[in-house]
Structures are given as structure tokens and as C-alpha cells.
Design a protein around this motif. Structure first.
Motif, PDB file in Angstrom:
ATOM      1  N   GLY A 216       0.964  -1.219  -0.114  1.00 37.86           N
ATOM      2  CA  GLY A 216      -0.016  -0.033  -0.083  1.00 37.86           C
ATOM      3  C   GLY A 216       0.796   1.283  -0.102  1.00 37.86           C
ATOM      4  O   GLY A 216       2.017   1.105   0.220  1.00 37.86           O
ATOM      5  N   ILE A 217       0.399   2.268  -0.230  1.00 40.03           N
ATOM      6  CA  ILE A 217       0.932   3.621  -0.420  1.00 40.03           C
ATOM      7  C   ILE A 217      -0.245   4.662   0.028  1.00 40.03           C
ATOM      8  O   ILE A 217      -1.255   4.722  -0.209  1.00 40.03           O
ATOM      9  CB  ILE A 217       1.759   3.831  -1.714  1.00 40.03           C
ATOM     10  N   LYS A 218       0.703   5.830   0.601  1.00 36.33           N
ATOM     11  CA  LYS A 218      -0.214   6.988   1.040  1.00 36.33           C
ATOM     12  C   LYS A 218       0.577   8.226   0.420  1.00 36.33           C
ATOM     13  O   LYS A 218       1.948   8.413   0.814  1.00 36.33           O
ATOM     14  CB  LYS A 218      -0.237   7.307   2.440  1.00 36.33           C
ATOM     15  N   LEU A 219      -0.044   8.932  -0.409  1.00 37.19           N
ATOM     16  CA  LEU A 219       0.866  10.028  -1.108  1.00 37.19           C
ATOM     17  C   LEU A 219       0.100  11.489  -0.232  1.00 37.19           C
ATOM     18  O   LEU A 219      -0.867  11.348  -0.154  1.00 37.19           O
ATOM     19  CB  LEU A 219       0.357  10.024  -2.405  1.00 37.19           C
ATOM     20  N   HIS A 220       1.233  12.135   0.069  1.00 35.59           N
ATOM     21  CA  HIS A 220       0.947  13.348   0.551  1.00 35.59           C
ATOM     22  C   HIS A 220       1.588  14.484  -0.241  1.00 35.59           C
ATOM     23  O   HIS A 220       2.598  14.398  -0.783  1.00 35.59           O
ATOM     24  CB  HIS A 220       1.710  13.446   2.188  1.00 35.59           C
ATOM     25  N   VAL A 221       1.084  15.839  -0.053  1.00 30.09           N
ATOM     26  CA  VAL A 221       1.631  16.995  -0.647  1.00 30.09           C
ATOM     27  C   VAL A 221       2.429  17.641   0.547  1.00 30.09           C
ATOM     28  O   VAL A 221       1.876  17.615   1.510  1.00 30.09           O
ATOM     29  CB  VAL A 221       0.791  17.796  -1.203  1.00 30.09           C
ATOM     30  N   LEU A 222       3.522  18.036   0.216  1.00 29.79           N
ATOM     31  CA  LEU A 222       4.431  19.010   1.544  1.00 29.79           C
ATOM     32  C   LEU A 222       3.476  20.236   1.651  1.00 29.79           C
ATOM     33  O   LEU A 222       3.080  20.870   0.916  1.00 29.79           O
ATOM     34  CB  LEU A 222       5.742  19.385   1.025  1.00 29.79           C
ATOM     35  N   THR A 223       3.161  20.121   3.130  1.00 30.88           N
ATOM     36  CA  THR A 223       2.318  21.313   3.650  1.00 30.88           C
ATOM     37  C   THR A 223       3.197  21.918   4.648  1.00 30.88           C
ATOM     38  O   THR A 223       4.101  21.480   5.620  1.00 30.88           O
ATOM     39  CB  THR A 223       1.149  20.950   4.157  1.00 30.88           C
ATOM     40  N   VAL A 224       2.957  23.297   4.789  1.00 38.85           N
ATOM     41  CA  VAL A 224       3.788  24.122   5.846  1.00 38.85           C
ATOM     42  C   VAL A 224       2.584  24.419   6.975  1.00 38.85           C
ATOM     43  O   VAL A 224       1.403  25.076   6.789  1.00 38.85           O
ATOM     44  CB  VAL A 224       4.175  25.355   5.363  1.00 38.85           C
ATOM     45  N   LEU A 225       3.026  23.922   8.089  1.00 41.17           N
ATOM     46  CA  LEU A 225       2.407  23.981   9.210  1.00 41.17           C
ATOM     47  C   LEU A 225       2.603  24.992  10.215  1.00 41.17           C
ATOM     48  O   LEU A 225       3.813  24.859  10.397  1.00 41.17           O
ATOM     49  CB  LEU A 225       1.931  22.573   9.754  1.00 41.17           C
ATOM     50  N   GLU A 226       1.873  25.580  11.002  1.00 40.95           N
ATOM     51  CA  GLU A 226       2.296  26.538  11.947  1.00 40.95           C
ATOM     52  C   GLU A 226       3.174  25.783  13.059  1.00 40.95           C
ATOM     53  O   GLU A 226       2.877  24.554  13.283  1.00 40.95           O
ATOM     54  CB  GLU A 226       0.887  27.147  12.680  1.00 40.95           C
ATOM     55  N   ASN A 227       3.949  26.460  13.831  1.00 45.65           N
ATOM     56  CA  ASN A 227       4.932  25.960  14.714  1.00 45.65           C
ATOM     57  C   ASN A 227       5.782  24.656  14.322  1.00 45.65           C
ATOM     58  O   ASN A 227       5.811  23.846  15.056  1.00 45.65           O
ATOM     59  CB  ASN A 227       4.108  25.628  15.793  1.00 45.65           C
ATOM     60  N   PRO A 229       9.653  23.499  12.200  1.00 46.46           N
ATOM     61  CA  PRO A 229      10.976  23.978  11.620  1.00 46.46           C
ATOM     62  C   PRO A 229      10.389  24.631  10.252  1.00 46.46           C
ATOM     63  O   PRO A 229      11.098  25.666   9.705  1.00 46.46           O
ATOM     64  CB  PRO A 229      11.625  22.989  11.798  1.00 46.46           C
ATOM     65  N   LEU A 230       9.862  23.872   9.391  1.00 50.85           N
ATOM     66  CA  LEU A 230       9.520  24.150   7.916  1.00 50.85           C
ATOM     67  C   LEU A 230       8.895  25.572   8.143  1.00 50.85           C
ATOM     68  O   LEU A 230       8.839  26.181   7.001  1.00 50.85           O
ATOM     69  CB  LEU A 230       8.802  23.002   7.244  1.00 50.85           C
ATOM     70  N   ALA A 231       7.939  25.901   8.927  1.00 55.44           N
ATOM     71  CA  ALA A 231       7.233  27.217   8.847  1.00 55.44           C
ATOM     72  C   ALA A 231       8.414  28.520   9.224  1.00 55.44           C
ATOM     73  O   ALA A 231       8.155  29.328   8.411  1.00 55.44           O
ATOM     74  CB  ALA A 231       6.125  27.267  10.027  1.00 55.44           C
ATOM     75  N   LYS A 232       9.324  28.100   9.919  1.00 52.88           N
ATOM     76  CA  LYS A 232      10.448  29.118  10.026  1.00 52.88           C
ATOM     77  C   LYS A 232      11.318  29.376   8.789  1.00 52.88           C
ATOM     78  O   LYS A 232      11.327  30.427   8.321  1.00 52.88           O
ATOM     79  CB  LYS A 232      11.290  29.031  11.207  1.00 52.88           C
ATOM     80  N   ILE A 233      11.374  28.281   8.128  1.00 55.24           N
ATOM     81  CA  ILE A 233      12.080  28.434   6.971  1.00 55.24           C
ATOM     82  C   ILE A 233      11.287  28.961   5.847  1.00 55.24           C
ATOM     83  O   ILE A 233      11.703  29.858   5.229  1.00 55.24           O
ATOM     84  CB  ILE A 233      12.488  26.861   6.507  1.00 55.24           C
ATOM     85  N   TYR A 234      10.369  28.475   5.813  1.00 52.34           N
ATOM     86  CA  TYR A 234       9.144  29.187   4.647  1.00 52.34           C
ATOM     87  C   TYR A 234       8.935  30.536   5.117  1.00 52.34           C
ATOM     88  O   TYR A 234       9.076  31.590   4.019  1.00 52.34           O
ATOM     89  CB  TYR A 234       7.949  28.489   4.816  1.00 52.34           C
ATOM     90  N   SER A 235       8.854  31.154   6.311  1.00 49.93           N
ATOM     91  CA  SER A 235       8.730  32.660   6.457  1.00 49.93           C
ATOM     92  C   SER A 235       9.959  33.304   6.212  1.00 49.93           C
ATOM     93  O   SER A 235       9.926  34.305   5.497  1.00 49.93           O
ATOM     94  CB  SER A 235       8.558  32.809   7.854  1.00 49.93           C
ATOM     95  N   ALA A 236      11.105  32.853   6.387  1.00 48.89           N
ATOM     96  CA  ALA A 236      12.415  33.536   6.083  1.00 48.89           C
ATOM     97  C   ALA A 236      12.744  33.501   4.558  1.00 48.89           C
ATOM     98  O   ALA A 236      13.122  34.640   4.227  1.00 48.89           O
ATOM     99  CB  ALA A 236      13.426  32.892   7.034  1.00 48.89           C
ATOM    100  N   ASN A 237      12.332  32.660   4.196  1.00 53.60           N
ATOM    101  CA  ASN A 237      12.706  32.520   2.364  1.00 53.60           C
ATOM    102  C   ASN A 237      11.607  31.608   1.860  1.00 53.60           C
ATOM    103  O   ASN A 237      11.777  30.431   1.641  1.00 53.60           O
ATOM    104  CB  ASN A 237      13.889  31.795   2.309  1.00 53.60           C
TER     105      ASN A 237
END
Length: 312
Positions: A216-227, A229-237
Motif C-alpha cells: 500500500g501507499i499514502k501520497l501526501h503533498v508537502l504542507t507548511v504548518l504553524e509551529n 521548523p518548516l514554517a520558520k524556513i518558509y517565513s524567512a525564505n
């Protein structure tokens, strides 16, 4: 997750709902449970920051509270299901964080509790590949209809390092083969749109899994969520995230190269997150699913149309 009383879906791919209906000949609903486990990538064993995309809920909808016992969560979920689902049987799904990250006696007690109702006919356990060993897999294989949901996200070690995954592809592959040796069905999670990955990189991950003939497989799209580390990266650049059209076309490309036997558990997000920063289209789960169906019809293609085992 439920299924029509009379027939399988008209999808051009093998949905998990179709698998459940073919297996049990009844409507089956997946009960999402929170056992209150942690993660070695959060508690300091590997890292204290976790994967850069993961929030404090551990990719869990927070529909339940870990303050409730597993028995209470199961009974509450069954009692409160919308009548329109009319589910007759249930799978216990341990989703949040790493649900094999504990002493085996604790795991056994936790998993046993999920079968407090005779209508629970199977178990699905979400975890990391580095939180498994032979004894834990023996325990999981002892339950009826066991599924293991393994987070891989990408088959590329450079990406796994970038997202602070805390393990490499080889760790996943070792865990996968050991689980299969124990007779456990394995569903693999991957994320499309991870930083630095091209469409070719994402398709290579799918080809690797196709070669493994995963269950089986689950396919997800990358999402930026609050709080996160990715949110900080996305906010800065702010970096480029996949558009809905890009994501849907990639999903269809992947569906075409997967074996017909692979069950597709998810092609879109839950649509439930209130902490979503971007992409906002990810909230429209059913719109995304419909667009994927439409692209497959327009291509006049099906799951497995381009499947080919890649010999090593």
C-alpha cells in the motif's frame, strides 16, 4: 473510510476501500487512535526538533485525546460515527507519532486494548522504520489482519537528511523486508514536493517502491504548518510549493507506475488542518481527489499501465 454496499468504486486505481470491501464483503471504517507515544526524533534520542514538516500533533487530527484510554477511544469512535457511514467492521489505526516506540510489554497491552470490541477486525500501526525489530514485528504479526504504515517520505538520502528525518533509505528497506518476512502488509508514506526534489526525484522514489511491490501507499503533498521548523524556513525564505495541478499530475504519474496489486490508501490531505499556512489548496481534499480522477480519465489510463519491475 467506508464503502458502497453494492459495488466497488469506479476509480481507475485500487483504493484501500476497495481492498477492504473485497476482503471483508462489508463496510469497514478505520478508527484513528492516539496511544500517547513519542518519537525518537523528538525526545532527544535522535533529535529534539523532529522532521521539519511535523507539528506537535505528530500528523494526528487530534480527534481524540491520549488522556482517554484506548478502550474509551474505540468505544467513543464507534458510538459517535455518523449514521451515514453505516460501518459494520473496524480497523484500529494507531497514527500519531511512532507507535512501536516503547517496551514490547507496553505495546502488547496497547494493541490488545484496541480489540475491546468484536467488530474490530484488524490493526494498522504507524511508525518509523528505525523503531522496529524482530520481536516487535512478531507481536504485530500475531494480530488479525495486521498492517504496518511506514513513514519513508523520500528514497533519497540527501532529502532525508535535509528534512531531519533521522534515518536513511537503507534503514527503511531493512525494516520493510523484515516486516514482509513476518507476513505483515506494509503501507508506505511518501511526500511530494519536498525541498530540493525535482519531479524526476519524486518519480524515482515511486519507482523504487514499485520495484518492491509494496502492499500500500499514502501520497501526501508537502504542507507548511504553524509551529514547525518548516514554517520558520518558509517565513524567512518562501520556497516554491507544488500547485494543485502539479501535484495531481504527479500523483497520476505515480499511479501509472505502481503495480495493480498496490492498494492506494490516500492521494490527498485530510483537509482538517487549522494550522495550515500553505499551500491553501491542500484544504480541498475532495476537489483534489476529483481532479486526479479527471486526469486519469482524460489520459485514458489506469493504475499499473506503465508498471515495470526494475531489476537491480
Amino acid at each position: 473510510m467506508f464503502h458502497s454496499e453494492t459495488k466497488l468504486s469506479a476509480k481507475r486505481y485500487f483504493t484501500f476501500n476497495d481492498y477492504l470491501f473485497k476482503t471483508f464483503s462489508k463496510k469497514v471504517y478505520k478508527l484513528t487512535l492516539d496511544a500517547g507515544f513519542s518519537c525518537p526524533n523528538r525526545d532527544g534520542t535522535i533529535s529534539s526538533g523532529g522532521c521539519i514538516f511535523c507539528d506537535e500533533s505528530g500528523s494526528f487530527s487530534m480527534a481524540h485525546s491520549s488522556r482517554l484510554s484506548i478502550e474509551e477511544q474505540v468505544k467513543m469512535a464507534i458510538e459517535n460515527l455518523p449514521k451515514r457511514f453505516k460501518a459494520e467492521l473496524f480497523l484500529a489505526y494507531f497514527q500519531a507519532f511512532s507507535n512501536t516506540y516503547a517496551d514490547i510489554k507496553i505495546l502488547e497491552k496497547t494493541y490488545n486494548a484496541a480489540f475491546c470490541d468484536d467488530r474490530v477486525v484488524g490493526i494498522s500501526i504507524g511508525t518509523r522504520p528505525d523503531c522496529l525489530d524482530s520481536n516487535k514485528l512478531d507481536l504485530i504479526s500475531s494480530y488479525k489482519n495486521p498492517w504496518l504504515e511506514l513513514g519513508l517520505q523520500s528514497a533519497h538520502d540527501k532529502t532525508l537528511k535535509l528534512i531531519n528525518r533521522g534515518h536513511n533509505y537503507k534503514t527503511f528497506e531493512d525494516a520493510y523486508f523484515l516486516a514482509k518476512k513476518k507476513g505483515i502488509k506494509v503501507c508506505v508514506h511518501i511526500i511530494l514536493g519536498l525541498p530540493g526534489e525535482t519531479p524526476q526525484d519524486m518519480l524515482k522514489t515511486a519507482r523504487v517502491l514499485s520495484n518492491l511491490e509494496i502492499d500500500g501507499i499514502k501520497l501526501h503533498v508537502l504542507t507548511v504548518l504553524e509551529n514547525t521548523p518548516l514554517a520558520k524556513i518558509y517565513s524567512a525564505n518562501p520556497f516554491k510549493l507544488l500547485t494543485e495541478d502539479e501535484y495531481c499530475n504527479l500523483v497520476c504519474d505515480i499511479i501509472e507506475i505502481l503495480p495493480k496489486s498496490t492498494t492506494i490508501h490516500r492521494v490527498g490531505g485530510s483537509g482538517l488542518s487549522t494550522t495550515l499556512i500553505a499551500p491553501l489548496w491542500a484544504r480541498n481534499k475532495f476537489e483534489t481527489m476529483n481532479k486526479i480522477d479527471r486526469i486519469l480519465w482524460e489520459r485514458d489510463t489506469y493504475q499499473g499501465e506503465k508498471y515495470k519491475i526494475i531489476l537491480k
